[in-house]
Scaffold this motif. Structure first.
Motif, PDB file in Angstrom:
ATOM      1  N   PRO A 223       0.836  -1.202   0.000  1.00  0.00           N
ATOM      2  CA  PRO A 223       0.000   0.000   0.000  1.00  0.00           C
ATOM      3  C   PRO A 223       0.872   1.254   0.000  1.00  0.00           C
ATOM      4  CG  PRO A 223      -0.625  -1.528   1.764  1.00  0.00           C
ATOM      5  CD  PRO A 223       0.701  -1.977   1.233  1.00  0.00           C
ATOM      6  N   PRO A 224       0.317   2.398  -0.368  1.00  0.00           N
ATOM      7  CA  PRO A 224       1.089   3.647  -0.343  1.00  0.00           C
ATOM      8  C   PRO A 224       1.312   4.104   1.099  1.00  0.00           C
ATOM      9  CG  PRO A 224      -1.192   4.083  -0.930  1.00  0.00           C
ATOM     10  CD  PRO A 224      -1.050   2.591  -0.887  1.00  0.00           C
ATOM     11  N   PRO A 225       2.232   5.047   1.322  1.00  0.00           N
ATOM     12  CA  PRO A 225       2.496   5.525   2.688  1.00  0.00           C
ATOM     13  C   PRO A 225       1.256   6.015   3.424  1.00  0.00           C
ATOM     14  CG  PRO A 225       4.217   6.291   1.205  1.00  0.00           C
ATOM     15  CD  PRO A 225       3.173   5.636   0.349  1.00  0.00           C
ATOM     16  N   CYS A 226       0.317   6.636   2.720  1.00  0.00           N
ATOM     17  CA  CYS A 226      -0.856   7.186   3.419  1.00  0.00           C
ATOM     18  C   CYS A 226      -1.765   6.088   3.970  1.00  0.00           C
ATOM     19  CB  CYS A 226      -1.648   8.123   2.518  1.00  0.00           C
ATOM     20  SG  CYS A 226      -2.321   7.370   1.020  1.00  0.00           S
ATOM     21  N   VAL A 227      -1.556   4.838   3.558  1.00  0.00           N
ATOM     22  CA  VAL A 227      -2.302   3.707   4.112  1.00  0.00           C
ATOM     23  C   VAL A 227      -1.501   3.022   5.209  1.00  0.00           C
ATOM     24  CG1 VAL A 227      -3.303   1.436   3.598  1.00  0.00           C
ATOM     25  CG2 VAL A 227      -3.622   3.325   1.997  1.00  0.00           C
ATOM     26  N   MET A 228      -0.185   2.883   5.016  1.00  0.00           N
ATOM     27  CA  MET A 228       0.640   2.095   5.932  1.00  0.00           C
ATOM     28  C   MET A 228       1.242   2.893   7.082  1.00  0.00           C
ATOM     29  SD  MET A 228       2.734  -0.736   3.680  1.00  0.00           S
ATOM     30  CE  MET A 228       3.459  -1.463   5.146  1.00  0.00           C
TER      31      MET A 228
ATOM     32  N   ARG B 255      -3.321  12.396   8.678  1.00  0.00           N
ATOM     33  CA  ARG B 255      -2.930  11.421   7.665  1.00  0.00           C
ATOM     34  C   ARG B 255      -1.876  12.025   6.755  1.00  0.00           C
ATOM     35  NH1 ARG B 255      -7.085   8.628   3.252  1.00  0.00           N
ATOM     36  NH2 ARG B 255      -5.694   6.945   2.600  1.00  0.00           N
ATOM     37  N   VAL B 256      -0.814  11.250   6.492  1.00  0.00           N
ATOM     38  CA  VAL B 256       0.219  11.743   5.597  1.00  0.00           C
ATOM     39  C   VAL B 256      -0.369  11.926   4.202  1.00  0.00           C
ATOM     40  CG1 VAL B 256       1.036   9.445   4.918  1.00  0.00           C
ATOM     41  CG2 VAL B 256       2.610  11.381   4.855  1.00  0.00           C
ATOM     42  N   ALA B 257       0.088  12.939   3.502  1.00  0.00           N
ATOM     43  CA  ALA B 257      -0.462  13.249   2.180  1.00  0.00           C
ATOM     44  C   ALA B 257      -0.323  12.057   1.245  1.00  0.00           C
ATOM     45  CB  ALA B 257       0.255  14.460   1.597  1.00  0.00           C
TER      46      ALA B 257
ATOM     47  N   LYS C 279       7.416  22.393   0.489  1.00  0.00           N
ATOM     48  CA  LYS C 279       6.055  22.894   0.643  1.00  0.00           C
ATOM     49  C   LYS C 279       5.249  22.071   1.645  1.00  0.00           C
ATOM     50  CE  LYS C 279       5.756  24.800  -4.055  1.00  0.00           C
ATOM     51  NZ  LYS C 279       5.029  24.766  -5.364  1.00  0.00           N
ATOM     52  N   VAL C 280       5.502  20.765   1.646  1.00  0.00           N
ATOM     53  CA  VAL C 280       4.779  19.860   2.531  1.00  0.00           C
ATOM     54  C   VAL C 280       5.776  19.098   3.390  1.00  0.00           C
ATOM     55  CG1 VAL C 280       3.177  17.917   2.681  1.00  0.00           C
ATOM     56  CG2 VAL C 280       2.937  19.575   0.824  1.00  0.00           C
ATOM     57  N   SER C 281       5.555  19.095   4.706  1.00  0.00           N
ATOM     58  CA  SER C 281       6.427  18.335   5.596  1.00  0.00           C
ATOM     59  C   SER C 281       5.572  17.428   6.475  1.00  0.00           C
ATOM     60  CB  SER C 281       7.272  19.274   6.469  1.00  0.00           C
ATOM     61  OG  SER C 281       6.442  20.076   7.280  1.00  0.00           O
ATOM     62  N   ASP C 282       6.183  16.401   7.030  1.00  0.00           N
ATOM     63  CA  ASP C 282       5.464  15.479   7.914  1.00  0.00           C
ATOM     64  C   ASP C 282       6.451  14.897   8.906  1.00  0.00           C
ATOM     65  OD1 ASP C 282       6.498  12.784   6.771  1.00  0.00           O
ATOM     66  OD2 ASP C 282       5.745  13.817   4.988  1.00  0.00           O
ATOM     67  N   ASN C 283       5.916  14.310   9.972  1.00  0.00           N
ATOM     68  CA  ASN C 283       6.777  13.756  11.020  1.00  0.00           C
ATOM     69  C   ASN C 283       7.594  12.555  10.536  1.00  0.00           C
ATOM     70  OD1 ASN C 283       5.960  15.660  12.816  1.00  0.00           O
ATOM     71  ND2 ASN C 283       4.579  14.329  13.963  1.00  0.00           N
ATOM     72  N   PHE C 284       7.098  11.855   9.513  1.00  0.00           N
ATOM     73  CA  PHE C 284       7.836  10.707   8.991  1.00  0.00           C
ATOM     74  C   PHE C 284       9.107  11.158   8.285  1.00  0.00           C
ATOM     75  CE2 PHE C 284       3.301   9.485   9.018  1.00  0.00           C
ATOM     76  CZ  PHE C 284       3.375   8.528  10.017  1.00  0.00           C
TER      77      PHE C 284
END
Length: 360
Positions: free
Chosen positions: A124-129, A139-141, A306-311
């Motif tokens: 699955p893509p990162p936004c699922v896993m 939720r991660v983009a 432009k987009v950041s996340d904790n991962f």
């Protein structure tokens, strides 16, 4: 069942006693049948999961791939795949959210399985896993790809990212579906227990964007040589005492130099950070400076992306470890937080503080 109690030794088998003996004989027959059926079912299940169980044996214990039938099946499948006479099958990774490190570990082990049995891994893509609670409950983009975190270019023929969680319609037949993770043991359709023994592929290199941010962070530090310190708090506080006194003792125990200390942690309390810096600086023979890395990385990410996340933050901090001349991972999975050596150091440090206070 009460009839069984009326038969004494040598009693004539009539009436209630005869009925009791017939019941007992029937019960014994059923028990024997049950044992036979269980054994047959066990053999059938072993036959179904035999290639899967053999995977770990072939990689860990079997010097000769033909030492047992399971290894022979794996070896035969690999040989047919190599000469093009066996079509690849699908390994369907169907897991929900967890942290980036956890899920990359699962992908690495699953890729090892795919390599061994000549199959294609569908993930699955990162936004699922990736779990929301590791990303400030967001939720991660879904525009994020695995290649935004790690370099997967060496596995383009073995790794396919699904759209959502379902296999595409053109996927080959399923070899196994990995869809049940409990206590960090991944099992497939047949509940085979050997996945935890599968040696994973080597660590996937971090993506260029991750390494670039790590380089910019290193350039922003007021020094070039340093000690790295990771302190895991948050959800593992109950499993590991990571109080300032305990972390200070661990650094004192493991330090090989007086390099500046660069640390990162999931602790948000400003009071904890102030006390930690003050406490570490107190030991002049351990460290000369203390820097909390997380805010620096977050600031650089906000100015470069432009987009950041904790991962992404986690990935940069992991990549940063390679730049440290020495590294201490204060994490219950990697360090004995309850070590008696730490108790002794804390006791001695408290004694020295007491002596200093008395002298003043």
């Amino acid at each position: 069942m009460g009839d069984f109690n009326v038969c004494s030794a040598g009693e004539v088998k009539i009436g209630r006693c005869a009925r009791a003996h017939r019941k007992l004989a029937t019960l014994l027959v059923l028990m024997r049948l049950h044992v036979i059926v269980e054994a047959e079912l066990g053999r059938k299940q072993d036959a179904e999961r035999c290639p899967l169980q053999c995977l770990s044996e072939s990689r860990v214990r079997c010097a000769n791939a033909y030492q047992n039938p399971c290894c022979a099946q794996i070896a035969a499948r690999k040989a047919k795949c190599a000469n093009g006479t066996e079509s690849p099958m699908a390994i369907d990774l169907d897991l929900g959210g967890a942290g980036l490190g956890d899920r990359l570990g699962v992908i690495r082990k699953s890729l090892a399985l795919a390599e061994d049995v000549c199959s294609i891994l569908y993930v699955p893509p990162p936004c699922v896993m990736l779990a929301r609670h590791h990303n400030s409950n967001s939720r991660v983009a879904c525009s994020r790809r695995w290649s935004d975190y790690v370099d997967t270019s060496d596995y383009v023929r073995r790794l396919v990212v699904k759209v959502g969680s379902k296999l595409p319609s053109d996927a080959p037949p399923i070899f196994t579906r990995l869809n049940n993770q409990r206590q960090h043991r991944l099992r497939g359709d047949h509940k085979w227990p050997c996945f935890s023994l599968v040696p994973p592929i080597p660590l996937l290199p971090w993506a260029n964007r991750i390494e670039n941010i790590a380089n910019l962070t290193a350039q922003a530090l007021p020094f070039q040589r340093f000690r790295g310190l990771h302190i895991r708090r948050g959800d593992l506080l109950k499993r590991c005492d990571s109080s300032v006194a305990r972390v200070r003792a661990a650094v004192f125990l493991k330090a090989r130099s007086t390099l500046p200390t660069v640390y990162w942690t999931n602790e948000k309390s400003g009071a904890y950070h102030k006390e930690l810096a003050r406490s570490l600086m107190r030991d002049e023979n351990v460290t000369s400076q203390v820097v909390w890395l997380d805010p620096m990385v977050s600031k650089i990410m906000k100015t470069t992306e432009k987009v950041s996340d904790n991962f992404s933050l986690y990935a940069v901090l992991e990549a940063f470890k390679a730049r440290a001349e020495e590294f201490l991972d204060y994490h219950p999975f990697h360090f004995d937080c309850a070590s008696a050596e730490l108790d002794a150091i804390i006791l001695n440090q408290n004694h020295l503080v007491h002596q200093s206070s008395s002298a003043n």
